[in-house]
Scaffold this motif. Structure first.
Motif, PDB file in Angstrom:
ATOM      1  N   PRO A   1     -47.833  46.927 -33.703  1.00  0.00           N
ATOM      2  CA  PRO A   1     -48.480  46.075 -32.695  1.00  0.00           C
ATOM      3  C   PRO A   1     -47.448  45.338 -31.831  1.00  0.00           C
ATOM      4  N   SER A   2     -47.791  45.199 -30.571  1.00  0.00           N
ATOM      5  CA  SER A   2     -46.938  44.453 -29.634  1.00  0.00           C
ATOM      6  C   SER A   2     -47.586  43.089 -29.393  1.00  0.00           C
ATOM      7  N   LEU A   3     -46.855  42.027 -29.814  1.00  0.00           N
ATOM      8  CA  LEU A   3     -47.402  40.660 -29.717  1.00  0.00           C
ATOM      9  C   LEU A   3     -47.473  40.210 -28.265  1.00  0.00           C
ATOM     10  N   VAL A   4     -48.606  39.654 -27.900  1.00  0.00           N
ATOM     11  CA  VAL A   4     -48.775  39.034 -26.584  1.00  0.00           C
ATOM     12  C   VAL A   4     -48.592  37.531 -26.698  1.00  0.00           C
ATOM     13  N   SER A   5     -49.280  36.926 -27.646  1.00  0.00           N
ATOM     14  CA  SER A   5     -49.141  35.459 -27.846  1.00  0.00           C
ATOM     15  C   SER A   5     -49.713  35.080 -29.191  1.00  0.00           C
ATOM     16  N   ALA A   6     -49.256  33.932 -29.708  1.00  0.00           N
ATOM     17  CA  ALA A   6     -49.831  33.311 -30.911  1.00  0.00           C
ATOM     18  C   ALA A   6     -49.917  31.813 -30.600  1.00  0.00           C
ATOM     19  N   GLN A   7     -51.111  31.262 -30.454  1.00  0.00           N
ATOM     20  CA  GLN A   7     -51.278  29.871 -29.990  1.00  0.00           C
ATOM     21  C   GLN A   7     -52.564  29.263 -30.540  1.00  0.00           C
ATOM     22  N   TYR A   8     -52.506  27.961 -30.590  1.00  0.00           N
ATOM     23  CA  TYR A   8     -53.723  27.231 -30.968  1.00  0.00           C
ATOM     24  C   TYR A   8     -53.755  25.913 -30.190  1.00  0.00           C
ATOM     25  N   ARG A   9     -54.926  25.320 -30.058  1.00  0.00           N
ATOM     26  CA  ARG A   9     -55.094  24.026 -29.370  1.00  0.00           C
ATOM     27  C   ARG A   9     -55.070  22.936 -30.438  1.00  0.00           C
ATOM     28  N   ASP A  10     -54.118  22.054 -30.255  1.00  0.00           N
ATOM     29  CA  ASP A  10     -54.043  20.929 -31.195  1.00  0.00           C
ATOM     30  C   ASP A  10     -55.244  19.995 -30.941  1.00  0.00           C
ATOM     31  N   GLY A  11     -55.942  19.695 -32.033  1.00  0.00           N
ATOM     32  CA  GLY A  11     -57.163  18.910 -31.882  1.00  0.00           C
ATOM     33  C   GLY A  11     -56.917  17.463 -31.485  1.00  0.00           C
ATOM     34  N   SER A  12     -55.738  16.933 -31.828  1.00  0.00           N
ATOM     35  CA  SER A  12     -55.473  15.529 -31.519  1.00  0.00           C
ATOM     36  C   SER A  12     -54.878  15.374 -30.129  1.00  0.00           C
ATOM     37  N   SER A  13     -53.788  16.131 -29.896  1.00  0.00           N
ATOM     38  CA  SER A  13     -53.082  15.950 -28.613  1.00  0.00           C
ATOM     39  C   SER A  13     -53.683  16.803 -27.503  1.00  0.00           C
ATOM     40  N   LYS A  14     -54.553  17.709 -27.902  1.00  0.00           N
ATOM     41  CA  LYS A  14     -55.147  18.651 -26.958  1.00  0.00           C
ATOM     42  C   LYS A  14     -54.108  19.578 -26.328  1.00  0.00           C
ATOM     43  N   LEU A  15     -52.929  19.598 -26.932  1.00  0.00           N
ATOM     44  CA  LEU A  15     -51.895  20.475 -26.385  1.00  0.00           C
ATOM     45  C   LEU A  15     -52.091  21.924 -26.885  1.00  0.00           C
TER      46      LEU A  15
ATOM     47  N   ILE B   1     -50.414  24.900 -28.346  1.00  0.00           N
ATOM     48  CA  ILE B   1     -49.193  25.093 -29.128  1.00  0.00           C
ATOM     49  C   ILE B   1     -48.929  26.606 -29.231  1.00  0.00           C
ATOM     50  N   ASN B   2     -47.726  27.032 -28.789  1.00  0.00           N
ATOM     51  CA  ASN B   2     -47.306  28.448 -28.877  1.00  0.00           C
ATOM     52  C   ASN B   2     -46.350  28.619 -30.040  1.00  0.00           C
ATOM     53  N   LEU B   3     -46.654  29.588 -30.895  1.00  0.00           N
ATOM     54  CA  LEU B   3     -45.786  29.868 -32.022  1.00  0.00           C
ATOM     55  C   LEU B   3     -44.683  30.842 -31.596  1.00  0.00           C
ATOM     56  N   ALA B   4     -43.533  30.675 -32.202  1.00  0.00           N
ATOM     57  CA  ALA B   4     -42.396  31.550 -31.911  1.00  0.00           C
ATOM     58  C   ALA B   4     -42.669  32.961 -32.421  1.00  0.00           C
ATOM     59  N   PRO B   5     -41.955  33.953 -31.886  1.00  0.00           N
ATOM     60  CA  PRO B   5     -42.127  35.319 -32.381  1.00  0.00           C
ATOM     61  C   PRO B   5     -41.961  35.381 -33.893  1.00  0.00           C
TER      62      PRO B   5
END
Length: 575
Positions: free
Chosen positions: A116-130, A132-136
């Motif tokens: 698989p070729s990774l496009v992105s790994a991210q989640y929305r922080d519930g507190s800061s609403k930021l 968040i992108n995880l590193a490869p």
């Protein structure tokens, strides 16, 4: 024929809660489409227009899973040889605090490793609403380990959702959504919730017929060929169950060496055949076709009439012709067969040395010769019959009249045999005669080769006139008749005949010898004791006078005086 072609779509998007600056409401084209149903090496390049995806509830952005809302644009797209149908995709909107890992859609050939070729790994922080992108990740085999910059680790494996494997352990051909499997670690930063999206399309692998060896065969009237040990092919993975079939044909049905063999209309079958396609449906090689050998039996040598040769004829060849293939253009033109010798005999050996054929398929057959047979050579029986009523006038020969054949042939003479010579009378003498074989004989065949039967005919040889003149004679009264009187003369003999050819003693006799009175007796001398069947005697009888001492002598009804009796007339009658 059109093949149905299905395509489906699935996309998951992040829910952006009251953060329009940070959020992305959707991914352009969503997650795209995947295809299943293409045959062989066919693919999306055959489409008349790209497939687009639309969401039917695009106004809704609340977190949740929305089934079947992503729809492909199949109505405006066509593909030669295919009928396109669509399968709607689902759309998920994730709430904050859940990890979304996106992989690019990937297409691999069956049996190939799908990384698989990774496009992105991210989640929305519930507190800061930021966002968040995880590193490869750190990748180890099929295990992916992501580290959250704010603490925590997630570790899982990625696989095709709902996929099953083939006999060789590879994912079957088809279109799959990617999903997380074997999750070993998560992070409370995203509530230990993980969603993986992406597509995997596995296309059939090509297999190619490999060079094969084909079996030689004996001519059978067809172009069918067989492989020595099945047609080989390359590209099938170890463990998979795939068989290949098709038509193996020679370039033509006829006998020949190193003839071209073609494999055509080839197909594959077996439990794992759906994961493959034939990159070529033909194959080629060479093999030989040898003539079919026919044992010669059931034929008969014909008995024949002696003709001085060893030639023999064969009959009842149905066994041979029944050995020919029905559709073949072939027939027997001749059979070479001879007797051991030309002599007459029973159960003589006949040798069949060869059987010769005509027709365009004649070269596909050979015969197991020589073959020994038995037959008889019988004598030629010639039956001849002499004709009847063959008549002629005596000619001192036994020959038949000119132009008369004299016989009829009651048998059929073989070619080259004829009759020469001429029948003849059984004797040259006149009378009722038999017509005999004479000099008639057979020509064109040796004497030991025939028997001849002759039946006599008949005819008459008519006698011819023979003029006999008896000389006049006389004697003195009281004397003895002279021997043979004064003789005779004969005229009218045929050919070289003489008086020697008459029967009896040629002697002049007096008819009324007891008469001794003086006088002249007319026509009393004749030829006695002689006969002939060939001549008809015509007599000029002789006169006989007795004198001259008679006073009154009456000769032939006339009265003479004594003087007259002594005249020169009487003296001429003296012996």
């Amino acid at each position: 024929m059109s093949q149905p072609q299905e395509m489906g779509c699935l996309i998951t998007k992040l829910y952006i809660e009251r953060e329009p600056v940070m959020g992305i409401t959707k991914t352009t084209g969503y997650a795209g489409v995947m295809y299943s149903g293409f045959l062989g090496a066919d693919g999306s390049s055959l489409l008349s227009a790209p497939i687009t995806v639309t969401r039917t509830n695009s106004s809704i952005n609340a977190p949740g899973s929305y089934t079947g809302v992503l729809r492909p644009s199949t109505a405006i797209t066509t593909a030669t040889n295919y009928t396109i149908t669509g399968v709607n995709g689902d759309y998920d909107i994730l709430p904050a605090g859940e990890l979304l890992v996106r992989y690019a859609n990937k297409t691999v050939t069956y049996g190939a490793t799908a990384t698989p070729s990774l496009v992105s790994a991210q989640y929305r922080d519930g507190s800061s609403k930021l966002l968040i992108n995880l590193a490869p990740p750190v990748v180890s085999g099929n295990q992916y380990t992501f580290t959250d910059p704010f603490g925590g680790v997630v570790q899982f494996e990625v696989g095709a959702n709902g996929a099953t494997t083939s006999s060789s352990g590879n994912v079957l051909v088809g279109a799959y959504n990617l999903a997380e499997t074997t999750v070993t670690q998560t992070s409370p930063n995203f509530s230990n919730n993980l969603t993986v999206v992406g597509g995997l399309t596995v296309t059939p692998a090509p297999i190619t017929p490999s060079s094969s060896t084909f079996s030689d065969k004996v001519y059978d009237g067809t172009t069918l060929a067989t492989a020595t040990s099945g047609v080989g092919f390359a590209g099938v993975l170890t463990g998979d169950h795939v068989q290949i079939g098709g038509s193996l044909t020679f370039v033509d049905k006829n006998v020949g060496t190193n003839k071209s063999v073609t494999a055509s209309g080839m197909t594959i079958s077996g439990a794992d055949s759906a994961n493959y396609y034939l990159s070529a449906i033909t194959g080629a090689g060479t093999a030989s076709i040898t003539p079919v050998q026919i044992d010669v039996s059931g034929i008969l040598a014909e008995d024949k009439i002696f003709d001085g040769t060893t030639s023999a004829s064969i009959s009842d060849t149905s066994f041979i012709t029944n050995s020919f293939f029905l559709a073949d253009n072939v027939s027997i033109s001749s059979i070479d067969a001879v007797f051991s010798d030309p002599a007459i005999g029973d159960k003589k050996t006949v040798t069949v040395s060869s059987i010769n054929l005509d027709g365009s398929d004649a070269g596909n057959y050979v015969f197991n010769t020589p073959v020994k047979l038995l037959a008889d050579i019988d004598p030629l029986f010639i039956r001849l019959q002499g004709l009847t009523n063959i008549n002629k006038t005596y000619d001192s020969t036994k020959q038949l009249p000119s132009g008369e054949i004299g016989y009829r042939l009651l048998s059929v003479l073989p070619e080259g045999v004829s009759m020469v010579g001429q029948p003849e009378y059984d004797s040259r003498e006149g009378g009722l005669r038999q017509i005999t074989q004479g000099s008639l004989q057979v020509r064109g065949i040796s004497s030991e080769g025939y028997s001849l039967s002759w039946e006599n005919g008949d005819g008459i040889i008519y006698g011819v006139p023979l003029q006999v003149t008896i000389h006049d004679a006389s004697k003195t009264f009281g004397a003895e008749d002279p021997t043979n009187y004064r003789g005779f003369s004969i005229s009218g003999f045929v050919g070289t005949d003489t008086m020697d050819d008459l029967i009896g003693i040629l002697l002049v006799v007096r008819i009324i010898k007891e008469v001794e009175a003086p006088g002249v007796y007319a026509d009393v001398l004749t030829l006695g004791g002689v006969r002939s069947s060939s001549y008809i005697f015509q007599y000029d009888l002789g006169d006989f006078a007795i004198g001259p001492d008679i006073q009154d002598l009456e000769i032939a009804g006339r009265t003479f005086s004594e003087t007259q009796a002594n005249s020169s007339f009487l003296s001429n009658l003296l012996p």
